[in-house]
Design an enzyme around this catalytic site. Sequence first.
Site, PDB file in Angstrom:
ATOM      1  CG  ASP A  51      -1.789  -1.278   1.262  1.00 42.78           C
ATOM      2  OD1 ASP A  51      -2.937  -1.219   0.805  1.00 42.78           O
ATOM      3  OD2 ASP A  51      -1.299  -2.327   1.726  1.00 42.78           O
ATOM      4  CG  ASP A  84      -4.228  -1.212  -2.707  1.00 40.62           C
ATOM      5  OD1 ASP A  84      -4.713  -1.774  -3.713  1.00 40.62           O
ATOM      6  OD2 ASP A  84      -4.930  -0.825  -1.747  1.00 40.62           O
ATOM      7  CE1 TYR A  87      -4.102   3.166  -2.022  1.00 39.79           C
ATOM      8  CE2 TYR A  87      -1.724   2.912  -1.947  1.00 39.79           C
ATOM      9  CZ  TYR A  87      -2.983   2.540  -1.507  1.00 39.79           C
ATOM     10  OH  TYR A  87      -3.119   1.555  -0.566  1.00 39.79           O
ATOM     11  CG  HIS A 216      -4.224  -6.013  -1.672  1.00 35.42           C
ATOM     12  ND1 HIS A 216      -3.266  -5.120  -1.236  1.00 35.42           N
ATOM     13  CD2 HIS A 216      -5.428  -5.360  -1.557  1.00 35.42           C
ATOM     14  CE1 HIS A 216      -3.836  -3.979  -0.899  1.00 35.42           C
ATOM     15  NE2 HIS A 216      -5.148  -4.099  -1.079  1.00 35.42           N
ATOM     16  CG  HIS A 225     -10.080  -2.866   4.634  1.00 37.30           C
ATOM     17  ND1 HIS A 225      -8.875  -2.249   4.435  1.00 37.30           N
ATOM     18  CD2 HIS A 225     -10.967  -2.199   3.854  1.00 37.30           C
ATOM     19  CE1 HIS A 225      -9.012  -1.262   3.552  1.00 37.30           C
ATOM     20  NE2 HIS A 225     -10.275  -1.205   3.201  1.00 37.30           N
ATOM     21  CG  HIS A 251      -7.272  -4.596   1.909  1.00 35.29           C
ATOM     22  ND1 HIS A 251      -7.531  -3.723   0.884  1.00 35.29           N
ATOM     23  CD2 HIS A 251      -8.484  -4.970   2.404  1.00 35.29           C
ATOM     24  CE1 HIS A 251      -8.848  -3.579   0.741  1.00 35.29           C
ATOM     25  NE2 HIS A 251      -9.434  -4.317   1.659  1.00 35.29           N
ATOM     26  CG  ASP A 252      -6.922  -3.600   7.554  1.00 35.15           C
ATOM     27  OD1 ASP A 252      -7.705  -2.772   7.052  1.00 35.15           O
ATOM     28  OD2 ASP A 252      -7.304  -4.545   8.274  1.00 35.15           O
ATOM     29  CG  HIS A 253      -3.596   1.779   4.458  1.00 34.57           C
ATOM     30  ND1 HIS A 253      -3.802   2.969   3.773  1.00 34.57           N
ATOM     31  CD2 HIS A 253      -3.880   0.794   3.568  1.00 34.57           C
ATOM     32  CE1 HIS A 253      -4.211   2.698   2.541  1.00 34.57           C
ATOM     33  NE2 HIS A 253      -4.273   1.388   2.393  1.00 34.57           N
TER      34      HIS A 253
END
Length: 335
Positions: A51, A84, A87, A216, A225, A251-253
């Site tokens: 991400d 990700d 962006y 991901h 999430h 996915h989760d930052h």
Amino acid sequence: MAASKHKPVNLIVYVCSLIVILSTHSSMGELRRLFQPTKPDGTVSFLVIGDWGRKGSYNQSQVALQMGEIGEKSDIDFVVSTGDNFYDNGLTSFHDLLFQDSFTNIYTASSLQKPWYSVLGNHDYRGDAKAQLSPMLRALDHRWFCMRSFIVNAEIVDFLFVDTTPFVDKYFIQPNKHVYDWSGVLPRQAYLNNLLKEVDVALKESLAKWKIVIGHHTIKSAGHHGNTIELEKHILPILQANEVDIYLNGHDHCLEHISSMDSKIQFMTSGGGSKAWKGGDVNYVNPQEMRFYYDGQGFMSVHVSEAELSVVFYDVFGHVLHHWKTYKDVLYSAS
């Protein structure tokens, strides 16, 4: 000035890259396989980042700086990206300058000039997904290896990269304003059924000491999430049945480590490559499984030998946040 930084596509490099990929995909129904050499002592070291691609903003450049320093100290062999990558909406084409602005010109440390093995995230599917998959990008930057699902074999460890975005129902049912590039994925159910079979076969046939799966999306997470129910239903049973050691995701930052009460699988999130959700929601239903959670930016380093696997989580300043090790018996042969 930007134009001078972008090298023209070298047709020879493109053709050679294409030959390498096609030669490792021997038949339909088999995942593409790449071979990653180990160090002379048989060990493997790598970083994990997810991400990230925001043209250096949201501390992406600072994380990259620390990755370079830790990468040099650890003598890494490659980098894993959990998706990700660009962006907010992936790449528009393989000519998109975002590739250089968010990748080539950011991760400039000498220690990071190694292969980058990457999967697609949901934001990557909002652009031209095939652009990131194109070997043409390796003519621009030799480090870039991105496929939907594939295997990297490093002798003592097999890495299985899984395309998780097409499993998530809401991207198809309620895409909101987003437009996803599903070319190469439809018809969806046939794509998913085939992928599940390929994943199961690849793990069953693996002779490696360690098995690490990368996707991901989360399977277990205390972050924004949370758990991805589609992966819990379809992917998790395959990982459990095939005694996978670690599932890596983004996915989760955040940075995160969850142990399983039902199996030996460790669930580790490395999604702090740039914009993080500092002070965001943390809500996990089984706190006994939670080993570590950090809602800020950072990355992971992993060192694997025949007998030991060691993981370290770092923040944006290079400080150690969490260190975990596990062991296996040394009486093992991959032959």
